[in-house]
Design a protein around this motif. Structure first.
Motif, PDB file in Angstrom:
ATOM      1  N   ASP A  48      -0.900  11.605  -7.606  1.00 47.54           N
ATOM      2  CA  ASP A  48      -1.696  11.577  -8.715  1.00 47.54           C
ATOM      3  C   ASP A  48      -0.861  10.834 -10.036  1.00 47.54           C
ATOM      4  O   ASP A  48      -1.379  10.267 -10.797  1.00 47.54           O
ATOM      5  N   PHE A  49       0.529  11.145  -9.985  1.00 52.61           N
ATOM      6  CA  PHE A  49       1.440  10.547 -11.024  1.00 52.61           C
ATOM      7  C   PHE A  49       1.232   8.928 -10.823  1.00 52.61           C
ATOM      8  O   PHE A  49       0.924   8.305 -11.945  1.00 52.61           O
ATOM      9  N   CYS A  50       1.155   8.349  -9.571  1.00 53.60           N
ATOM     10  CA  CYS A  50       1.017   7.156  -9.432  1.00 53.60           C
ATOM     11  C   CYS A  50      -0.284   6.257  -9.685  1.00 53.60           C
ATOM     12  O   CYS A  50      -0.524   5.609 -10.574  1.00 53.60           O
ATOM     13  N   ARG A  51      -1.511   7.215  -9.269  1.00 52.87           N
ATOM     14  CA  ARG A  51      -2.742   6.733  -9.895  1.00 52.87           C
ATOM     15  C   ARG A  51      -3.022   6.918 -11.301  1.00 52.87           C
ATOM     16  O   ARG A  51      -3.405   6.012 -11.799  1.00 52.87           O
ATOM     17  N   ASP A  80       7.123  -3.125  -4.345  1.00 48.19           N
ATOM     18  CA  ASP A  80       6.389  -4.043  -4.367  1.00 48.19           C
ATOM     19  C   ASP A  80       5.087  -4.045  -5.535  1.00 48.19           C
ATOM     20  O   ASP A  80       4.369  -5.050  -5.515  1.00 48.19           O
ATOM     21  N   CYS A  81       5.045  -2.925  -6.381  1.00 48.36           N
ATOM     22  CA  CYS A  81       4.282  -2.852  -7.395  1.00 48.36           C
ATOM     23  C   CYS A  81       4.521  -3.572  -8.616  1.00 48.36           C
ATOM     24  O   CYS A  81       5.310  -3.566  -9.150  1.00 48.36           O
ATOM     25  N   GLY A  82       3.479  -4.526  -9.223  1.00 52.85           N
ATOM     26  CA  GLY A  82       3.390  -5.192 -10.395  1.00 52.85           C
ATOM     27  C   GLY A  82       3.830  -4.405 -11.605  1.00 52.85           C
ATOM     28  O   GLY A  82       4.078  -4.615 -12.549  1.00 52.85           O
ATOM     29  N   PHE A  83       3.399  -2.949 -11.346  1.00 46.85           N
ATOM     30  CA  PHE A  83       3.716  -2.004 -12.583  1.00 46.85           C
ATOM     31  C   PHE A  83       4.971  -1.391 -12.741  1.00 46.85           C
ATOM     32  O   PHE A  83       5.666  -0.854 -13.638  1.00 46.85           O
ATOM     33  N   GLN A  84       5.898  -1.864 -11.717  1.00 52.86           N
ATOM     34  CA  GLN A  84       7.053  -1.097 -11.440  1.00 52.86           C
ATOM     35  C   GLN A  84       8.002  -1.359 -12.871  1.00 52.86           C
ATOM     36  O   GLN A  84       8.616  -0.381 -13.241  1.00 52.86           O
ATOM     37  N   PRO A  85       8.039  -2.273 -13.572  1.00 54.16           N
ATOM     38  CA  PRO A  85       9.013  -2.500 -14.918  1.00 54.16           C
ATOM     39  C   PRO A  85       8.565  -1.597 -15.902  1.00 54.16           C
ATOM     40  O   PRO A  85       9.677  -1.081 -16.569  1.00 54.16           O
ATOM     41  N   CYS A 118       6.648   1.502 -15.245  1.00 50.55           N
ATOM     42  CA  CYS A 118       6.587   2.689 -14.470  1.00 50.55           C
ATOM     43  C   CYS A 118       7.768   3.571 -14.484  1.00 50.55           C
ATOM     44  O   CYS A 118       9.003   3.142 -15.155  1.00 50.55           O
ATOM     45  N   GLY A 119       8.061   4.663 -13.643  1.00 51.26           N
ATOM     46  CA  GLY A 119       9.078   5.390 -13.325  1.00 51.26           C
ATOM     47  C   GLY A 119       8.926   6.292 -12.330  1.00 51.26           C
ATOM     48  O   GLY A 119       8.190   6.198 -11.587  1.00 51.26           O
ATOM     49  N   SER A 120       9.898   7.087 -12.180  1.00 52.48           N
ATOM     50  CA  SER A 120      10.061   8.214 -11.379  1.00 52.48           C
ATOM     51  C   SER A 120       9.840   9.529 -11.681  1.00 52.48           C
ATOM     52  O   SER A 120      10.489   9.913 -12.869  1.00 52.48           O
ATOM     53  N   ASN A 167      -0.563   6.466 -13.543  1.00 53.58           N
ATOM     54  CA  ASN A 167       0.076   5.388 -14.285  1.00 53.58           C
ATOM     55  C   ASN A 167      -0.778   3.813 -14.210  1.00 53.58           C
ATOM     56  O   ASN A 167      -0.720   3.397 -14.973  1.00 53.58           O
ATOM     57  N   MET A 168      -1.070   3.877 -12.718  1.00 55.77           N
ATOM     58  CA  MET A 168      -1.671   2.552 -12.636  1.00 55.77           C
ATOM     59  C   MET A 168      -2.997   2.331 -13.176  1.00 55.77           C
ATOM     60  O   MET A 168      -2.961   1.060 -13.593  1.00 55.77           O
ATOM     61  N   GLU A 169      -3.531   3.491 -13.340  1.00 58.19           N
ATOM     62  CA  GLU A 169      -5.070   3.200 -13.951  1.00 58.19           C
ATOM     63  C   GLU A 169      -4.827   3.074 -15.536  1.00 58.19           C
ATOM     64  O   GLU A 169      -5.579   2.463 -16.249  1.00 58.19           O
ATOM     65  N   PRO A 223       9.447   3.152  -1.590  1.00 63.31           N
ATOM     66  CA  PRO A 223       8.537   2.568  -0.934  1.00 63.31           C
ATOM     67  C   PRO A 223       7.338   2.380  -1.941  1.00 63.31           C
ATOM     68  O   PRO A 223       6.966   3.415  -2.691  1.00 63.31           O
ATOM     69  N   MET A 224       6.460   1.546  -1.881  1.00 61.99           N
ATOM     70  CA  MET A 224       5.270   1.119  -2.634  1.00 61.99           C
ATOM     71  C   MET A 224       5.705   0.617  -4.097  1.00 61.99           C
ATOM     72  O   MET A 224       5.113  -0.372  -4.486  1.00 61.99           O
ATOM     73  N   CYS A 225       6.813   1.287  -4.804  1.00 62.33           N
ATOM     74  CA  CYS A 225       7.089   1.055  -6.148  1.00 62.33           C
ATOM     75  C   CYS A 225       7.593  -0.492  -6.110  1.00 62.33           C
ATOM     76  O   CYS A 225       7.749  -1.173  -6.899  1.00 62.33           O
ATOM     77  N   PHE A 283       5.206  10.202  -1.792  1.00 66.20           N
ATOM     78  CA  PHE A 283       4.141   9.327  -1.169  1.00 66.20           C
ATOM     79  C   PHE A 283       3.235   8.860  -1.891  1.00 66.20           C
ATOM     80  O   PHE A 283       2.166   9.458  -2.418  1.00 66.20           O
ATOM     81  N   LYS A 284       3.383   7.388  -2.409  1.00 68.12           N
ATOM     82  CA  LYS A 284       2.666   6.961  -3.746  1.00 68.12           C
ATOM     83  C   LYS A 284       1.059   6.959  -3.554  1.00 68.12           C
ATOM     84  O   LYS A 284       0.297   7.132  -4.438  1.00 68.12           O
ATOM     85  N   PRO A 285       0.538   6.631  -2.244  1.00 71.42           N
ATOM     86  CA  PRO A 285      -0.693   6.324  -1.709  1.00 71.42           C
ATOM     87  C   PRO A 285      -1.542   7.833  -2.313  1.00 71.42           C
ATOM     88  O   PRO A 285      -2.468   7.737  -2.795  1.00 71.42           O
TER      89      PRO A 285
HETATM   90  S1  SF4 Z   1       2.210   2.636 -10.325  1.00 76.29           S
HETATM   91 FE1  SF4 Z   1       2.570   3.880  -8.498  1.00 76.29          FE
HETATM   92  S2  SF4 Z   1       3.481   2.358  -7.120  1.00 76.29           S
HETATM   93 FE2  SF4 Z   1       3.461   1.393  -9.054  1.00 76.29          FE
HETATM   94  S3  SF4 Z   1       5.680   1.792  -9.784  1.00 76.29           S
HETATM   95 FE3  SF4 Z   1       4.325   3.321 -10.857  1.00 76.29          FE
HETATM   96  S4  SF4 Z   1       4.458   4.854  -9.111  1.00 76.29           S
HETATM   97 FE4  SF4 Z   1       5.271   3.033  -8.212  1.00 76.29          FE
END
Ligand code: SF4
Length: 492
Positions: free
Chosen positions: A462-465, A433-438, A440-442, A467-469, A429-431, A457-459
């Motif tokens: 802090d790992f998600c935030r 649809d995320c443009g950064f998915q290719p 990023c990672g888990s 990497n996104m930024e 979930p969320m990853c 829960f990605k929203p």
């Molecule tokens: S930035 Fe967040 S939502 Fe996007 S792929 Fe990485 S963890 Fe998933």
């Protein structure tokens, strides 16, 4: 867009809807997108191709209204975001690119970490391992564990194997390192793999005898350097308060005996680091390093007990990252060659067809399949972070024990396989649809530790935030700042 309605009771459009789509001037290939800022989108496909589009162009693209004679259309075609009747090789090329990006999966586990002792002479409050005082030999790896670990390691099909010695302070059990190197080399006469040895060490116990052994066996050293003397010694206390002096001397001796590039350093960002980005980078440059890895603190192990974790927020770390990266780029423009390693890893993912073996940026997660940890007591962990978590009593990612469990028991365990199947970001979930998915990672261990859920829960992550930024910052520099883009391209 087609106006054919979904017939009541049906879950999908009927076939005519899709026939009409494919009859239009171009077809869309699978892609994801995410806002870069108020006016632009980052668009990626599953092979990791990237393009930045204005919002209007994005809308035209998905509405099939893009002018097929325009340069942007040609670009989208060349990068496999769209397909038309003239581009019959596109799907084959896309498949090759995807296979190349995933090629490391076929090799399976290539990194094996041997925790040869939990003993340590330092008492760093941010330590992620529950280190033991230097005289507690009960925390050394036993010979029977070593033999089983080497057997286990050579069951991996990987043609390249990295053996990394970890602690505590690994050099406090140097005799065992000598023994493991000898046994691995003897076994490799038959196995014929490409073996690399790395010792992770604070360099305090380093001697000429150890260096001679490292030279004979081409062993690489990886040490810790947090910045200038005052910061480093405050972060890394030891009897005598001379951690920085010892690491500086050790780096110098290691270079003299092993060669300049046979030692690297890692820094850990503490709350005290945040106000000193320039001083930290300057210290790396002064000591002759050409790379630095801006590592945030991880919420595991001893670091949680001492309260070192939680003294700064992810946004404070991001400010620190942006400022430090800016300074590193500024130094490069002055002819000082230094690069930031996390940025370089992401650049490689964004701008080249090749994969990286970096465990935290893998899908499925790199735990167990990119790297695996043999603890001093024979316990097997899915990653170094999993071991750190276990040191504080949470053994969720313990995969088994070398004495009691076979290779198959461990690799086919529900603990490993269930986690891997949950961590494919292509379906998380969320990853998904995320443009950064290719790129990023888990990180299931991180999400389990912080949210009690391996997927996370990605929203609220802090790992998600982070990497996104970080990715937004890199893409902004590539798009908007030609001088920075030119320098970043040299880091590939
Ligand atoms: S930035 Fe967040 S939502 Fe996007 S792929 Fe990485 S963890 Fe998933």
């Amino acid at each position: 867009m087609s106006s054919l309605p979904i017939i009541k009771g049906q879950r999908f459009h009927n076939l005519d809807y899709f026939r009409r789509r494919s009859g239009e001037n171009y077809r869309l290939l699978p892609m994801r997108f995410i806002a870069l800022d108020d006016t632009r989108y980052v668009v990626t496909n599953f092979a990791g191709e990237l393009i930045v589009l204005l919002r209007e162009t994005m809308q035209q693209l998905v509405r099939h209204e893009l002018d097929t004679a325009s340069p942007i259309y040609e670009e989208l075609l060349a990068r496999h975001f769209v397909l038309d009747d003239d581009s019959d090789v596109a799907l084959g090329l896309l498949a090759i690119k995807y296979r190349t990006k995933q090629s490391l999966l076929a090799n399976f586990t290539a990194l094996f970490m041997f925790v040869v002792s939990l003993r340590c002479d330092h008492s760093c409050p941010y330590c992620q391992v529950s280190r033991q005082s230097a005289d507690r030999h009960a925390y050394d790896m036993k010979p029977e564990v070593v033999a089983r670990a080497i057997d286990f390691m050579f069951r991996s099909p990987s043609p390249t194997i990295k053996v990394e010695f970890q602690g505590g302070e690994s050099l406090l059990n140097f005799g065992l390192i000598e023994q493991i190197v000898a046994e691995v080399n003897a076994r490799n006469v038959v196995e014929n793999r490409e073996i690399q040895f790395v010792i992770a060490t604070n360099l305090a116990p380093l001697t000429d005898e150890i260096l001679t052994f490292c030279r004979e066996h081409h062993i690489f050293l990886s040490t810790s350097l947090d910045g200038p003397k005052s910061l480093h010694n405050a972060n890394r206390p030891r009897p005598g308060g001379d951690s920085h002096e010892l690491v500086e001397h050790g780096i110098q001796r290691a270079r003299e005996v092993l060669g300049h590039d046979q030692i690297s350093a890692l820094m850990t960002t503490t709350a005290e680091s945040l106000s000193q980005p320039r001083a930290i980078v300057d210290e790396y440059v002064r000591l002759g390093f050409t790379s630095i890895f801006l590592r945030p603190l991880s919420p595991y192990g001893f670091a949680v007990k001492t309260g070192a974790v939680g003294r700064y927020t992810v946004d404070q770390w991001l400010d620190f990252y942006r400022e430090t990266l800016g300074y590193i780029i500024e130094l490069n423009t002055q002819g000082v060659p230094i690069r930031e390693e996390y940025t370089a890893l992401l650049l490689r993912k964004m701008l080249t067809p090749y994969p990286t073996g970096y465990v935290d940026l893998q899908s499925p997660a790199g735990i167990g399949i990119a790297g695996i940890v043999f603890n001093y007591d024979g316990d097997i962990y899915a990653s170094d972070e999993a071991r750190m978590l276990a040191e504080t009593g949470d053994r969720r990612f313990r995969l088994g024990n070398l004495i009691n469990d076979s290779y198959e028991d461990v690799i086919l365990s529900d603990t490993l396989l269930d986690t891997l199947s949950q961590t494919m970001t292509e379906g998380v979930p969320m990853c998904v649809d995320c443009g950064f998915q290719p790129y990023c990672g888990s990180d299931p261990v991180y999400h389990h530790a912080t949210q009690n859920d391996a997927v996370g829960f990605k929203p609220l992550s802090d790992f998600c935030r982070r990497n996104m930024e970080v990715m937004r910052q890199i893409i902004r520099l590539l798009e908007d700042d030609p001088q920075s883009a030119e320098i970043l391209n040299t880091w590939l």
